[in-house]
Design an enzyme around this catalytic site. Structure first.
Site, PDB file in Angstrom:
ATOM      1  N   HIS A   1       0.826  -1.206   0.000  1.00  0.00           N
ATOM      2  CA  HIS A   1       0.000   0.000   0.000  1.00  0.00           C
ATOM      3  C   HIS A   1       0.862   1.259   0.000  1.00  0.00           C
ATOM      4  CE1 HIS A   1      -3.554   2.453   0.682  1.00  0.00           C
ATOM      5  NE2 HIS A   1      -2.855   3.115   1.585  1.00  0.00           N
ATOM      6  N   GLU A   2       1.896   1.276   0.816  1.00  0.00           N
ATOM      7  CA  GLU A   2       2.725   2.472   0.955  1.00  0.00           C
ATOM      8  C   GLU A   2       3.518   2.789  -0.309  1.00  0.00           C
ATOM      9  OE1 GLU A   2       2.807   4.597   3.480  1.00  0.00           O
ATOM     10  OE2 GLU A   2       1.356   3.464   4.667  1.00  0.00           O
TER      11      GLU A   2
END
Length: 264
Positions: A127-128
């Site tokens: 996600h990051e």
């Protein structure tokens, strides 16, 4: 004499039975039973809690599957990074080997990591970084991440402490504390996080061990709050759901139950 012979035969049969039972316990449990860290089958926390090897494990007690490298295989890593576009800088930066090398510098992590923890960690990494597409925060250089009131880890002139690496390490106090722990001067050289993939993963692991791992037993939702609490309580439901989706996917790939309390 005949009685003695019969008794001896019965004793040998019993020994054989218990021998097979112990073998099955180490660890061929039925699907509804957990295999404990000591190789025995059961259903309570002694079997399904910390150190649980297989079955319906709870909390951080998920199958270890061996070393970090045996869990994070090249295939597992490629399934993630191959979803990044060919033009992504991170695709030429992040590697499975750099992660494994970084993980091995944290023996407390490398020697106790579970498949569920790896699923959790890589869900957040995904996600990051956008499936390991991004090394640095988008437009991060235009943002001020210097907390001038922090005199323990003062900002160096001209340096930016925006998000970098798989966990997007941010702020001078995090760069300072992380660098101090890793033996690197990240206050004066924060760009190391974005230029050395092993250093990048080491910073992610540092943050993980200090801020995320302590809440693993509370469920995936607690790890979201530890990384970006602003997403919780309706702050960014889309981001929360995306993280949960990655987590469920990786749990499936690694053969572990996601457990309860997934959202925040």
């Amino acid at each position: 004499m005949a009685f003695t012979k019969i008794s001896l035969v019965l004793l040998l049969c019993l020994l054989g039975f218990f021998s097979e039972t112990v073998k099955s316990q180490n660890c061929g449990c039925a699907p509804n039973l957990c295999c404990s860290q000591f190789g025995y089958c059961g259903t309570d926390d002694a079997y399904c809690g910390v150190g649980c090897r297989s079955g319906p494990c709870r909390g951080s007690g998920t199958p270890t599957g061996g070393s970090v490298g045996s869990i994070v295989t090249q295939g597992f890593f490629n399934n993630i990074i191959n979803q990044a576009g060919n033009g992504c800088a991170g695709k030429r930066f992040y590697t499975r080997d750099s992660f494994v090398n970084a993980a091995n510098t944290f023996p407390n992590f490398a020697n106790s990591v579970t498949r569920r923890e790896i699923a959790t960690m890589f869900a957040h990494f995904t996600h990051e970084t956008g499936h390991f597409c991004y090394i640095e925060e988008i437009n991060g250089a235009t943002r001020n991440y210097c907390q001038s009131s922090n005199t323990q880890y003062p900002c160096a002139p001209g340096k930016g402490y925006f998000g970098r690496g798989p966990i997007q390490l941010s702020w001078n106090y995090n760069y300072g504390a992380c660098g101090q722990s890793l033996g690197l001067d990240l206050l004066r050289q924060p760009e190391l996080v974005g230029s050395n993939p092993t250093v990048a993963f080491r910073t992610g692991l540092w943050f993980w061990m200090n801020s995320v791992r302590p809440v693993l037993n509370q469920g995936f939702g607690a790890t979201i709050r530890a990384i970006n609490g602003m997403e919780c309580n309706g702050g960014n439901s889309g981001a929360v759901n995306a993280r949960i989706g990655y987590y469920r996917d990786y749990c499936g790939q690694l053969g572990v139950d996601p457990g309860p309390n997934l959202s925040c």
